[in-house]
Design a protein around this motif. Sequence first.
Motif, PDB file in Angstrom:
ATOM      1  N   TRP A   1      13.500  44.571 -14.611  1.00 57.11           N
ATOM      2  CA  TRP A   1      13.790  45.053 -15.967  1.00 57.11           C
ATOM      3  C   TRP A   1      14.544  46.368 -15.943  1.00 57.11           C
ATOM      4  O   TRP A   1      14.262  47.246 -15.116  1.00 57.11           O
ATOM      5  CB  TRP A   1      12.478  45.248 -16.720  1.00 57.11           C
ATOM      6  CG  TRP A   1      12.630  45.773 -18.117  1.00 57.11           C
ATOM      7  CD1 TRP A   1      12.842  45.049 -19.252  1.00 57.11           C
ATOM      8  CD2 TRP A   1      12.562  47.146 -18.520  1.00 57.11           C
ATOM      9  NE1 TRP A   1      12.910  45.892 -20.334  1.00 57.11           N
ATOM     10  CE2 TRP A   1      12.749  47.175 -19.920  1.00 57.11           C
ATOM     11  CE3 TRP A   1      12.364  48.352 -17.834  1.00 57.11           C
ATOM     12  CZ2 TRP A   1      12.742  48.372 -20.639  1.00 57.11           C
ATOM     13  CZ3 TRP A   1      12.364  49.537 -18.560  1.00 57.11           C
ATOM     14  CH2 TRP A   1      12.543  49.535 -19.944  1.00 57.11           C
ATOM     15  N   THR A   2      15.498  46.492 -16.864  1.00 56.51           N
ATOM     16  CA  THR A   2      16.176  47.758 -17.099  1.00 56.51           C
ATOM     17  C   THR A   2      16.177  48.032 -18.598  1.00 56.51           C
ATOM     18  O   THR A   2      16.186  47.096 -19.419  1.00 56.51           O
ATOM     19  CB  THR A   2      17.625  47.758 -16.594  1.00 56.51           C
ATOM     20  OG1 THR A   2      18.376  46.775 -17.323  1.00 56.51           O
ATOM     21  CG2 THR A   2      17.683  47.453 -15.100  1.00 56.51           C
TER      22      THR A   2
ATOM     23  N   ALA B   1      14.009  42.105 -22.743  1.00 50.49           N
ATOM     24  CA  ALA B   1      13.566  41.164 -21.704  1.00 50.49           C
ATOM     25  C   ALA B   1      12.082  41.315 -21.427  1.00 50.49           C
ATOM     26  O   ALA B   1      11.420  40.366 -20.996  1.00 50.49           O
ATOM     27  CB  ALA B   1      14.369  41.379 -20.420  1.00 50.49           C
ATOM     28  N   VAL B   2      11.546  42.517 -21.646  1.00 51.35           N
ATOM     29  CA  VAL B   2      10.109  42.764 -21.551  1.00 51.35           C
ATOM     30  C   VAL B   2       9.645  43.333 -22.887  1.00 51.35           C
ATOM     31  O   VAL B   2      10.215  44.295 -23.392  1.00 51.35           O
ATOM     32  CB  VAL B   2       9.768  43.746 -20.414  1.00 51.35           C
ATOM     33  CG1 VAL B   2       8.315  44.203 -20.504  1.00 51.35           C
ATOM     34  CG2 VAL B   2      10.022  43.096 -19.058  1.00 51.35           C
ATOM     35  N   GLN B   3       8.637  42.709 -23.460  1.00 50.77           N
ATOM     36  CA  GLN B   3       8.049  43.176 -24.704  1.00 50.77           C
ATOM     37  C   GLN B   3       6.563  43.446 -24.484  1.00 50.77           C
ATOM     38  O   GLN B   3       5.951  42.901 -23.564  1.00 50.77           O
ATOM     39  CB  GLN B   3       8.263  42.158 -25.813  1.00 50.77           C
ATOM     40  CG  GLN B   3       9.738  41.912 -26.124  1.00 50.77           C
ATOM     41  CD  GLN B   3       9.958  40.836 -27.165  1.00 50.77           C
ATOM     42  OE1 GLN B   3       9.017  40.312 -27.747  1.00 50.77           O
ATOM     43  NE2 GLN B   3      11.217  40.497 -27.399  1.00 50.77           N
TER      44      GLN B   3
ATOM     45  N   ASN C   1      -5.602  46.020 -25.514  1.00 44.34           N
ATOM     46  CA  ASN C   1      -4.981  44.999 -26.351  1.00 44.34           C
ATOM     47  C   ASN C   1      -3.491  44.835 -26.078  1.00 44.34           C
ATOM     48  O   ASN C   1      -2.810  44.137 -26.830  1.00 44.34           O
ATOM     49  CB  ASN C   1      -5.189  45.367 -27.837  1.00 44.34           C
ATOM     50  CG  ASN C   1      -4.883  44.213 -28.788  1.00 44.34           C
ATOM     51  OD1 ASN C   1      -5.063  43.047 -28.449  1.00 44.34           O
ATOM     52  ND2 ASN C   1      -4.424  44.542 -29.989  1.00 44.34           N
ATOM     53  N   LEU C   2      -2.980  45.441 -25.017  1.00 39.25           N
ATOM     54  CA  LEU C   2      -1.543  45.497 -24.801  1.00 39.25           C
ATOM     55  C   LEU C   2      -1.159  45.085 -23.385  1.00 39.25           C
ATOM     56  O   LEU C   2      -1.733  45.587 -22.413  1.00 39.25           O
ATOM     57  CB  LEU C   2      -1.027  46.915 -25.074  1.00 39.25           C
ATOM     58  CG  LEU C   2      -1.196  47.407 -26.520  1.00 39.25           C
ATOM     59  CD1 LEU C   2      -0.919  48.900 -26.609  1.00 39.25           C
ATOM     60  CD2 LEU C   2      -0.277  46.639 -27.453  1.00 39.25           C
ATOM     61  N   ILE C   3      -0.182  44.184 -23.280  1.00 36.53           N
ATOM     62  CA  ILE C   3       0.295  43.730 -21.978  1.00 36.53           C
ATOM     63  C   ILE C   3       1.812  43.589 -22.025  1.00 36.53           C
ATOM     64  O   ILE C   3       2.345  42.866 -22.873  1.00 36.53           O
ATOM     65  CB  ILE C   3      -0.314  42.369 -21.582  1.00 36.53           C
ATOM     66  CG1 ILE C   3      -1.842  42.411 -21.610  1.00 36.53           C
ATOM     67  CG2 ILE C   3       0.169  41.953 -20.199  1.00 36.53           C
ATOM     68  CD1 ILE C   3      -2.484  41.078 -21.273  1.00 36.53           C
ATOM     69  N   PRO C   4       2.553  44.252 -21.117  1.00 38.23           N
ATOM     70  CA  PRO C   4       3.993  44.000 -21.003  1.00 38.23           C
ATOM     71  C   PRO C   4       4.222  42.600 -20.433  1.00 38.23           C
ATOM     72  O   PRO C   4       3.662  42.253 -19.394  1.00 38.23           O
ATOM     73  CB  PRO C   4       4.475  45.083 -20.031  1.00 38.23           C
ATOM     74  CG  PRO C   4       3.374  46.087 -19.963  1.00 38.23           C
ATOM     75  CD  PRO C   4       2.117  45.320 -20.204  1.00 38.23           C
ATOM     76  N   VAL C   5       5.051  41.830 -21.128  1.00 42.81           N
ATOM     77  CA  VAL C   5       5.260  40.434 -20.739  1.00 42.81           C
ATOM     78  C   VAL C   5       6.709  40.015 -20.976  1.00 42.81           C
ATOM     79  O   VAL C   5       7.494  40.736 -21.596  1.00 42.81           O
ATOM     80  CB  VAL C   5       4.327  39.482 -21.525  1.00 42.81           C
ATOM     81  CG1 VAL C   5       2.867  39.774 -21.209  1.00 42.81           C
ATOM     82  CG2 VAL C   5       4.588  39.576 -23.029  1.00 42.81           C
ATOM     83  N   ASP C   6       7.028  38.835 -20.518  1.00 49.54           N
ATOM     84  CA  ASP C   6       8.320  38.215 -20.763  1.00 49.54           C
ATOM     85  C   ASP C   6       8.610  38.162 -22.260  1.00 49.54           C
ATOM     86  O   ASP C   6       7.800  37.649 -23.039  1.00 49.54           O
ATOM     87  CB  ASP C   6       8.291  36.806 -20.179  1.00 49.54           C
ATOM     88  CG  ASP C   6       9.498  35.982 -20.549  1.00 49.54           C
ATOM     89  OD1 ASP C   6      10.593  36.284 -20.054  1.00 49.54           O
ATOM     90  OD2 ASP C   6       9.326  35.024 -21.343  1.00 49.54           O
ATOM     91  N   GLY C   7       9.770  38.698 -22.669  1.00 49.53           N
ATOM     92  CA  GLY C   7      10.095  38.797 -24.081  1.00 49.53           C
ATOM     93  C   GLY C   7      10.109  37.475 -24.826  1.00 49.53           C
ATOM     94  O   GLY C   7       9.482  37.352 -25.885  1.00 49.53           O
ATOM     95  N   PRO C   8      10.812  36.448 -24.345  1.00 51.05           N
ATOM     96  CA  PRO C   8      10.819  35.171 -25.065  1.00 51.05           C
ATOM     97  C   PRO C   8       9.426  34.553 -25.227  1.00 51.05           C
ATOM     98  O   PRO C   8       9.143  33.948 -26.266  1.00 51.05           O
ATOM     99  CB  PRO C   8      11.724  34.291 -24.192  1.00 51.05           C
ATOM    100  CG  PRO C   8      12.654  35.264 -23.536  1.00 51.05           C
ATOM    101  CD  PRO C   8      11.809  36.474 -23.247  1.00 51.05           C
ATOM    102  N   SER C   9       8.567  34.697 -24.221  1.00 50.47           N
ATOM    103  CA  SER C   9       7.211  34.160 -24.344  1.00 50.47           C
ATOM    104  C   SER C   9       6.452  34.870 -25.451  1.00 50.47           C
ATOM    105  O   SER C   9       5.741  34.253 -26.246  1.00 50.47           O
ATOM    106  CB  SER C   9       6.454  34.303 -23.020  1.00 50.47           C
ATOM    107  OG  SER C   9       7.041  33.503 -22.028  1.00 50.47           O
TER     108      SER C   9
END
Length: 239
Positions: A138-139, A145-147, A179-187
């Motif tokens: 990720w950049t 790309a990461v949400q 309650n928060l997790i960085p994940v794949d944006g489209p998912s």
Amino acid sequence: MVLALAGCEGVDLPVDSAPSGSAPAAGSGRATSPLDNPDGTKPGLAPLTSDADRAEARTLIEKVATKGRGPKTGYDRDKFGYAWMDTADGVPWARNGCDTRNDLLQRDGEDVRFRSGSDCVVMSMTLHDPYTGRTIDWTKSKATAVQIDHVMPLSYDWQMGAARWTKAKRQDIANDPLNLIPVDGPSNGSKGDSGPASWLPPNKQIRCSYAVRFAQVSLKYELPVTAADKETMLRQCGG
């Protein structure tokens, strides 16, 4: 850059000073079992594979109360505070000089690189995304790309009781690392404000852990889930 997220919204905020409180360690992206991470300050979301862990998971999920999902009337993201604030005093890392989004990127990212002159604003990292099982390089130039996923979505919280909370408590659940997790944006975009009965991570290996995290947030904030969501959560862990 502003991120428009289906379930969560984020803004990288300017930071004028170095963090003054405890902060997550950069480069600590190894996944942790949710059973060993009750406050959400450790990185990742590791699968629960042993019979003992899955039994413990079911015991935890069984404690979650159920009720019907209420109306969404009156819901607004701003009623949970602006994204991503550093002043939600009831959660870890509050007022450490770094906004919630960057705290989470530091918590879960590996090979974290910061903006020149900052020890807060993450410019690039490697994320081992639990929701898809993919590794994302990720950049900040491709920020969406990461949400940051609110495991228990804010509009879901509103419908299950948060509409009656003080704004301070709503700000807490919106910025709580549990309650928060960085994940794949489209998912994350495909999830929207769904509960587990309507949406689960594509990576089947992580679904029990996801159910546990959902239950942990529910129990901490005394928010019920729907009966269908609880049944689905139990089923992910063999119940």
